[in-house]
Design an enzyme around this catalytic site. Sequence first.
Site: not given
Length: 602
Positions: A170, A190, A250-252, A276, A281, A303-304, A306
């Site tokens: 998504k 993917d 920006v995932a993991r 991110d 963390e 980690h911004l 979200a």
Amino acid sequence: MVPGPVSNDRLGASNGRSSPKPRILVPEKVSPDGLALLASDFDVDSRPGGLSPQELIDLIPSYHGLIVRSETKVTAAVLAAGTSLRVVARAGVGVDNIDVEAATAQGIIVVNSPAGNIVAAAEHTVALLLATARNIGRADRTFKDGKWERGKLVGVEVGRKTLGIIGLGKVGMKVARMAVGLGMKVLAVDPYASADVARQASVELVPGLADLLPVVDFLTIHTPLLASTLDLLGEAEFQRMKKTARVLNVARGGVYNEAALLKALDEGWIAGAGLDVFTKEPPEEGSVAAQLARHEKVVSTPHLGASTVEAQENVSLDVCSQVLLILRGGLPTAAVNAPLILPEEYRKLQPFVKLIEKMGGLYTQHYVGARGGMVGGRKFELVYQGELAGINNTRPLFAALVKGLVSSISDSGGRDVNIVNAALIAREKGIVINEVHTRENSGSTYASLVTLRSYDTDPAAAGKEERGAEQIIEGYVSGKTVYISKLDRFTASFTPEGTLLILHNYDEPGKIGGVGMVLGRRGVNIEWMQVASLEKGDQGDKGLELSKVDSAVAGMEAHGSNTKGRGNEALMILGVGGVVGKEVLQDLTGEEGILDVSLIRL
């Protein structure tokens, strides 16, 4: 997964405290938009200042629902004390602060909001993409220090550049659409994505990293952190990339090997990074993560992904809607541990739910993970034969297949799949499943047999259901134990549990001993094994069951002495213990006569 027995308290009593409405405790700041949905039906106790662990344990017995974010630790002790609890909701994606196993044992449903921050995460990815392209971070720092360094901060345009995306879920798809809007060419890797959906979004799917890395100008990863994606990109991968390429995450934390990324930046293998997320963390002082966060070629944020007003409102609305549904007696759409089976169906269907879930997991890991195939865009048939064909409500079996197919590629391990949302998840993944009931069991000796068939639809068939590249798994249940009886062209009888190695090889002398020696050198213990023959072949024994085979490799060679030599094929199926890493798989693949190797974790 079926929650344990539900006490009378969980059905609505308030453990000694009478209340005209069910009670919900909210010990953290949650957007009031969502809480407003609950106000008319429930007594909502909002305590945004937080509670100590002991205060939470003391208060929780009289509440039916608990809504938290990331600070509150919902431990086994809290859940045991919550004798009236029916639902714990996490206003966000991760549930690391909730003991999900303990909640399941207590019959408490855990829900989260996996879709509430999609736009926020995608926009932050694009923000980092532009910031790395134009050196925004360094420009801001140096300008505030009173420096005017225009000549050192010349950037690049993103229009007409190529963005590579690993993971077209998504968030990845949202990033792709935004990048196309910026005039970028988008490539993606993917194996679980639908080719049709990708084409509609102007995204070109490529087979693997070897095709992607050398040609991209920017690379972003949007995959869960799993054993298969940990350290997905290391030194070798960074060296394949352009020196002008920039990477984003920006995932993991941990999908990029942080030490390798630091070296890639220092050595000039790539031009920059936008990060991110990190393995720990906040990063510990002096750690590799901390060095990356401070690197002059890195734009780093805490980690911004979200952290937007809208995302916080979305997750609040999402989880509060689910809490409302559960406390009214319904099933949620995004539960981490919602049951695949309703209680009244449990005894009859549970063994087959387990079997079909294992078949789905075996399919994804054997045919997709090991062979570079696809899940999205393929068609599946789930054929029920014999007594099982007489069951009318097969929704739990359908959901079990979807759960199995996606379990190895999702953060939650497929635990969020339930009988409510399984069809939706299948559509999102481009998975088409047809269920077929037949009383005939094709001569099978089993009362019920389940067959999973997957096939391509020939694009030249002009709408006709002509099949190609058919893949088959068959299974049955004996007592409470599930078995796989056929895998592709090979007959077998093994229990799909634990860590398995499946080797496709020529059936000739020396194979078993060679494999045993490779695994022995690498410290991998063989706990059992079976040799599966071609279904219609005449190659001697159908299977060979051994316990602790690695202690008797010499004796196993006798099995190979009766084979007909190269040309005959077999599957060697091993149940193993120990760490099976990339080196083990490479060693096995390099053995003479081994055609391919699959590592399966079930």
